[in-house]
Write an enzyme that holds these catalytic residues in place. Sequence first.
Site, PDB file in Angstrom:
ATOM      1  N   VAL A   1      41.709 133.957  96.405  1.00 26.06           N
ATOM      2  CA  VAL A   1      42.749 134.328  95.451  1.00 26.06           C
ATOM      3  C   VAL A   1      43.780 135.248  96.100  1.00 26.06           C
ATOM      4  O   VAL A   1      44.987 135.005  96.044  1.00 26.06           O
ATOM      5  CB  VAL A   1      42.110 135.015  94.214  1.00 26.06           C
TER       6      VAL A   1
ATOM      7  N   CYS B   1      33.013 130.505  90.705  1.00 26.32           N
ATOM      8  CA  CYS B   1      33.526 130.943  89.394  1.00 26.32           C
ATOM      9  C   CYS B   1      32.674 130.520  88.205  1.00 26.32           C
ATOM     10  O   CYS B   1      32.178 131.379  87.465  1.00 26.32           O
ATOM     11  CB  CYS B   1      34.943 130.435  89.211  1.00 26.32           C
TER      12      CYS B   1
ATOM     13  N   LYS C   1      31.940 121.487  96.348  1.00 30.94           N
ATOM     14  CA  LYS C   1      32.833 120.382  95.984  1.00 30.94           C
ATOM     15  C   LYS C   1      33.587 119.975  97.237  1.00 30.94           C
ATOM     16  O   LYS C   1      33.533 120.691  98.245  1.00 30.94           O
ATOM     17  CB  LYS C   1      33.767 120.791  94.850  1.00 30.94           C
TER      18      LYS C   1
ATOM     19  N   PHE D   1      37.618 116.878  83.728  1.00 29.06           N
ATOM     20  CA  PHE D   1      36.332 117.581  83.658  1.00 29.06           C
ATOM     21  C   PHE D   1      35.307 116.835  82.816  1.00 29.06           C
ATOM     22  O   PHE D   1      34.471 117.436  82.140  1.00 29.06           O
ATOM     23  CB  PHE D   1      36.516 119.044  83.212  1.00 29.06           C
TER      24      PHE D   1
ATOM     25  N   ASP E   1      42.451 144.553 103.335  1.00 27.74           N
ATOM     26  CA  ASP E   1      41.041 144.263 103.075  1.00 27.74           C
ATOM     27  C   ASP E   1      40.186 145.280 103.813  1.00 27.74           C
ATOM     28  O   ASP E   1      40.644 145.879 104.795  1.00 27.74           O
ATOM     29  CB  ASP E   1      40.701 142.838 103.547  1.00 27.74           C
TER      30      ASP E   1
HETATM   31  C1  UDX Z   1      37.251 126.646  88.917  1.00 26.48           C
HETATM   32  C2  UDX Z   1      38.389 126.469  87.913  1.00 26.48           C
HETATM   33  O1  UDX Z   1      38.789 125.092  87.891  1.00 26.48           O
HETATM   34  C3  UDX Z   1      39.564 127.357  88.280  1.00 26.48           C
HETATM   35  O2  UDX Z   1      40.575 127.266  87.288  1.00 26.48           O
HETATM   36  C4  UDX Z   1      39.069 128.812  88.358  1.00 26.48           C
HETATM   37  O3  UDX Z   1      40.100 129.684  88.721  1.00 26.48           O
HETATM   38  C5  UDX Z   1      37.916 128.917  89.359  1.00 26.48           C
HETATM   39  O4  UDX Z   1      36.873 128.013  88.987  1.00 26.48           O
HETATM   40  P1  UDX Z   1      36.695 125.779  91.374  1.00 26.48           P
HETATM   41  O5  UDX Z   1      35.427 126.559  91.259  1.00 26.48           O
HETATM   42  O6  UDX Z   1      37.472 125.872  92.623  1.00 26.48           O
HETATM   43  O7  UDX Z   1      37.704 126.189  90.178  1.00 26.48           O
HETATM   44  O8  UDX Z   1      36.347 124.248  91.214  1.00 26.48           O
HETATM   45  P2  UDX Z   1      36.492 123.075  90.147  1.00 26.48           P
HETATM   46  O9  UDX Z   1      37.316 122.013  90.728  1.00 26.48           O
HETATM   47  O10 UDX Z   1      36.894 123.572  88.830  1.00 26.48           O
HETATM   48  O11 UDX Z   1      34.989 122.552  90.117  1.00 26.48           O
HETATM   49  C6  UDX Z   1      33.903 123.425  89.817  1.00 26.48           C
HETATM   50  C7  UDX Z   1      32.600 122.676  89.850  1.00 26.48           C
HETATM   51  O12 UDX Z   1      32.529 121.764  88.755  1.00 26.48           O
HETATM   52  C8  UDX Z   1      32.374 121.843  91.110  1.00 26.48           C
HETATM   53  O13 UDX Z   1      31.037 122.001  91.526  1.00 26.48           O
HETATM   54  C9  UDX Z   1      32.625 120.416  90.668  1.00 26.48           C
HETATM   55  O14 UDX Z   1      31.880 119.487  91.400  1.00 26.48           O
HETATM   56  C10 UDX Z   1      32.142 120.473  89.214  1.00 26.48           C
HETATM   57  N1  UDX Z   1      32.776 119.476  88.357  1.00 26.48           N
HETATM   58  C11 UDX Z   1      34.124 119.518  88.097  1.00 26.48           C
HETATM   59  C12 UDX Z   1      32.004 118.488  87.756  1.00 26.48           C
HETATM   60  O15 UDX Z   1      30.787 118.413  87.966  1.00 26.48           O
HETATM   61  N2  UDX Z   1      32.613 117.591  86.928  1.00 26.48           N
HETATM   62  C13 UDX Z   1      33.942 117.620  86.651  1.00 26.48           C
HETATM   63  O16 UDX Z   1      34.400 116.766  85.865  1.00 26.48           O
HETATM   64  C14 UDX Z   1      34.720 118.619  87.260  1.00 26.48           C
END
Ligand code: UDX
Length: 474
Positions: free
Chosen positions: A42, A303, A363, A292, A61
């Site tokens: 971030v 997160c 991911k 999602f 940092d």
């Molecule tokens: C997330 C939020 O999207 C973001 O707005 C916030 O600021 C931080 O957390 P991030 O953790 O980078 O972002 O990844 P994201 O793409 O949201 O995926 C999170 C997890 O959910 C991954 O493990 C992904 O594989 C899983 N996921 C996502 C699913 O299993 N299914 C989906 O449909 C979408």
Amino acid sequence: MLLCYVNLYIFSMITLSKLLLSFGVSSLSKRPKISVIGVGYVGLCTAVGLASRGYSVIACDIEVEKINKINQGIPPFFEPGIQEKLSECIRSGMLKGLANETDRAVVETDFTYVAVGTPSKPDGSIDLTYIESVALNIGKALKQKNGYHITIIKSTVVPGTTQNVVLPLLERESGKKCDVDFGLCMNPEFLRQGSAFQDTLNADRVVIGSHDKQAGDKLEALYRDFYSIHVPPIIQTTLSTAELIKYASNAMLATKISFINTIANICEKIPGTDVKVVAEVMGLDKRIGPQFLDAGLGYGGSCFPKDVKALIACSEAFDYTPELLVATENVNKYQPLKAVEFCRQQLGTLKDKQIAVLGLAFKPDTDDLREARAIPIIAQLLAEGACIVAYDPVAFPTANVIFKNSIRYADSVVGCLKGADCCILVTEWSEFKKLTPDFFKAHMKQAILIDGRRIYDPQIFNKKLIFSAIGLGQ
Ligand code: UDX
């Protein structure tokens, strides 16, 4: 006539300045200087985003090694798109890194973003150690500083933190008054790893929680200048509402994932059903939307797991148990183990079986393994006596820290599949999407594939392999 010329002149100047802004050149003669404390995903994306659009930025940092890398133009983590911009900003002098010099960073700038980590404590509540220590240092720096300064909390903190923890520290250490001598805002981020830099440059919305209107308006002006002609909706709220918006957004997305995974689990019991089709059609309903709704092995990352836990803990501190969020978390806890269950169904005992694991990162497009689904899957497979050979396009160094010698690492898909009794697709990297059933058959000992992310077409794969997939009733 003269009026007409004057109007034409004003119109041309506005058009010219808009044009300049569209090329990233500010019409403001004096742009505010910015400091960013904490250079994780971030903080670094914020710092590089601002510097790349012409603001002078200091990134700070406590980890000297990270700052050294940044000053050499090297991002301390893998994040697409940031490498080139970072080195450009360092070369141009718009960005510089300072280790352990919060005071200088505050004194030399007009706005300070706080983007330090807020990890989970064992009980799920958030650990505010870093926030408190940074607030303390900013407060001390404000004491030495003449003139108004705005502190912006970007870290994810539970409602009430900015008001009840940060503000008193700033006032106590500086001996100054919030609203009068300095401003305080809460500005949550919504960045996704893997596209964090792009998300910084193109936000869906900007949320500004402020203690007083003056600080909120100044930060809004900064964002209006930053986004120039593509300004997203900017919403000003109270500090606590801004804090809650962040948690509510992540909890909603996590719940959507656990919901579709629940439907996937139901599909697996009903022959002829497929969660992919169910989700696709559900997504056509504008009230639900398609995003999602990808069923899989559950959510990981820095997160969702942490934020859902923190929101539960925060609600419980107010004597309220948010049952829906508790269920979201529980579904996610068991979802990765579905992969092991499928393995058992196909192989019987897992003792001495060789399992190929494709993908370790939480991911695609990141080397991050925080709360990655690969961790509980591999732990369970090892507990049942299996041998693991894993491959991930970028996450080997981070994975090695976690799994050490308990698994073998392959340096290609072929190396990973060689001699395997079963393969589990854990992370949907694009290079895995191209693999064909014949490819798996050619390299594995037994052609058994478990699609944990629904990237393969069951019609095609079912004909040639022993194929199981999340949410496929067969
Ligand atoms: C997330 C939020 O999207 C973001 O707005 C916030 O600021 C931080 O957390 P991030 O953790 O980078 O972002 O990844 P994201 O793409 O949201 O995926 C999170 C997890 O959910 C991954 O493990 C992904 O594989 C899983 N996921 C996502 C699913 O299993 N299914 C989906 O449909 C979408």
